[in-house]
Design an enzyme around this catalytic site. Structure first.
Site, mmCIF file in Angstrom:
data_model
loop_
_atom_site.group_PDB
_atom_site.id
_atom_site.type_symbol
_atom_site.label_atom_id
_atom_site.label_comp_id
_atom_site.label_asym_id
_atom_site.label_seq_id
_atom_site.Cartn_x
_atom_site.Cartn_y
_atom_site.Cartn_z
ATOM 1 N N GLU A 81 76.996 15.244 -47.335
ATOM 2 C CA GLU A 81 75.879 15.652 -46.496
ATOM 3 C C GLU A 81 75.608 14.560 -45.474
ATOM 4 O OE1 GLU A 81 72.979 17.891 -49.817
ATOM 5 O OE2 GLU A 81 72.157 16.387 -48.456
ATOM 6 N N GLU A 86 65.986 26.125 -43.092
ATOM 7 C CA GLU A 86 65.632 26.828 -44.331
ATOM 8 C C GLU A 86 64.117 26.740 -44.524
ATOM 9 O OE1 GLU A 86 68.592 25.935 -47.627
ATOM 10 O OE2 GLU A 86 69.302 24.546 -46.071
ATOM 11 N N LYS A 108 62.167 25.241 -47.755
ATOM 12 C CA LYS A 108 62.359 23.878 -48.233
ATOM 13 C C LYS A 108 61.093 23.076 -48.001
ATOM 14 C CE LYS A 108 66.090 21.730 -48.550
ATOM 15 N NZ LYS A 108 67.288 20.890 -48.374
ATOM 16 N N GLU A 120 62.254 18.803 -43.689
ATOM 17 C CA GLU A 120 63.237 19.450 -44.557
ATOM 18 C C GLU A 120 63.560 20.867 -44.095
ATOM 19 O OE1 GLU A 120 64.951 18.185 -47.242
ATOM 20 O OE2 GLU A 120 64.122 16.257 -46.615
#
Length: 345
Positions: A268, A317, A320, A326
């Site tokens: 990541e 997203e 999150k 996030e």
């Protein structure tokens, strides 16, 4: 006339084979690129899985990480030639320390999809040494590996685990990189497994978090891979960006722990576009494109060795959290429109 049709038919067959060869060659080339993208699904507005796989392919993204065995994704990946990191979720670690359960997991999630191109199984993500589940990571890795060996897939699929950089006790300068006292015993067993089986360590590397934690000492240009010259001189090695410095600190820690031959795959790395003063569209676009352009060069300690790197993440997203940032790591909006003008290869 018959001769004419016969020649046309032969030409058609030859042209078909040539086009098929070009198509397969392009698929192989896509898979050979060092850049992948993480496909998270913590959102309620994301596109269907098959459309996501098509989006990977149309953008030339040949590698993917998913955070658990989702049958809809695995079905959509059949025949795509996209190389996959498949995670074992943290809540399954204890169960998979039982060999029979691990065999069942591999059969259900790997062997049932022979036309999916598995590359790595990540047994746990960012498990901390003081987490009660840490004791199950290496036994689960060993059991998953044994099941892979039983299927004679050990040369194609490597078993590892994904760590974050909080396990480093020292990271500056990079040559002084070492695991913390609390992590050293845990990492010693992980590294021993990886070294014995020719598998890489998976590492989540985020210069963004290092920068926002210490903006007084770290320049934004250094974090965004756009410094014009060397910022940190560490003996014979000069560092122009923080990504290389973090990665080489991890390599130094591996060398001190018996893992000199263990490679690192960056599982990541990303930069958010909202939620913090440094989290802007411009900064994120700069980081992603500069990272894509850089990874073929390797690091000062490992020059010329392309760094397999998985960008985080495919989509914003919206479920999150808790930090606002996030929810804003996506390369694409949920409607599949690109957030940035990025070339992936």
């Amino acid at each position: 006339m018959a001769y004419f049709f016969e020649m046309n038919n032969k030409f058609f067959i030859l042209a078909t084979f040539m086009l098929l060869g070009l198509f397969m060659s392009s698929l192989e080339k896509i898979g050979a690129q060092p850049i992948g993208v993480c496909y998270g699904q913590i959102g309620d507005n994301l596109p269907p899985e098959q459309e996501v796989i098509n989006l990977f392919r149309t953008n030339g993204i040949g590698k993917m990480r998913i955070y658990g065995p989702n049958p809809a994704i695995l079905e959509a990946l059949r025949g795509s030639n996209i190389e996959l990191i498949l995670d074992v979720t943290n809540d399954k670690l204890q169960a998979l320390s039982d060999a029979a359960t691990a065999n069942d997991w591999v059969r259900q999630n790997v062997l049932n999809y022979p036309d999916v191109t598995y590359r790595y199984i990540a047994v746990g993500n960012e498990i901390k040494p003081n987490d009660g589940r840490a004791q199950y990571v290496v036994p689960a890795m060993q059991n998953i590996h044994n099941a892979i060996v039983s299927a004679n897939l050990q040369d194609q699929i490597k078993v590892s685990t994904s760590i974050d950089m909080s396990l480093l006790g020292n990271a500056y300068p990079p040559s002084a990189g070492s695991f913390s006292d609390s992590a050293s015993s845990y990492m010693a067993s992980v590294i021993s497994f990886l070294a014995n089986n020719g598998a890489p360590l998976l590492a989540n590397v985020y210069p963004y978090f290092s920068y926002i934690d210490n903006p007084q000492s770290i320049s934004l240009d250094y974090a965004l891979l756009r410094s014009p010259g060397v910022v940190v001189q560490d003996g014979e090695y000069g560092y122009q960006n923080l990504f290389d410095a973090i990665l080489d600190a991890l390599y130094s820690a591996l060398e001190k722990s018996g893992g000199s031959n263990v490679k690192v795959v960056v599982s990541e790395s990303g930069w958010p576009s909202e939620g913090h003063a440094a989290a802007t569209i411009d900064n994120a676009a700069t980081y992603y494109q500069n990272l894509i352009n850089h990874v073929n060069s390797g690091t000062p300690k490992r020059p010329g060795q392309a760094i397999q790197t998985y960008l985080f993440a495919m989509f914003d997203e919206n479920k999150k959290g808790p930090e606002e940032t996030e929810r804003h790591f996506g390369l694409f909006h949920p409607d599949k429109q690109p957030k940035y003008q990025i070339r992936f290869n």
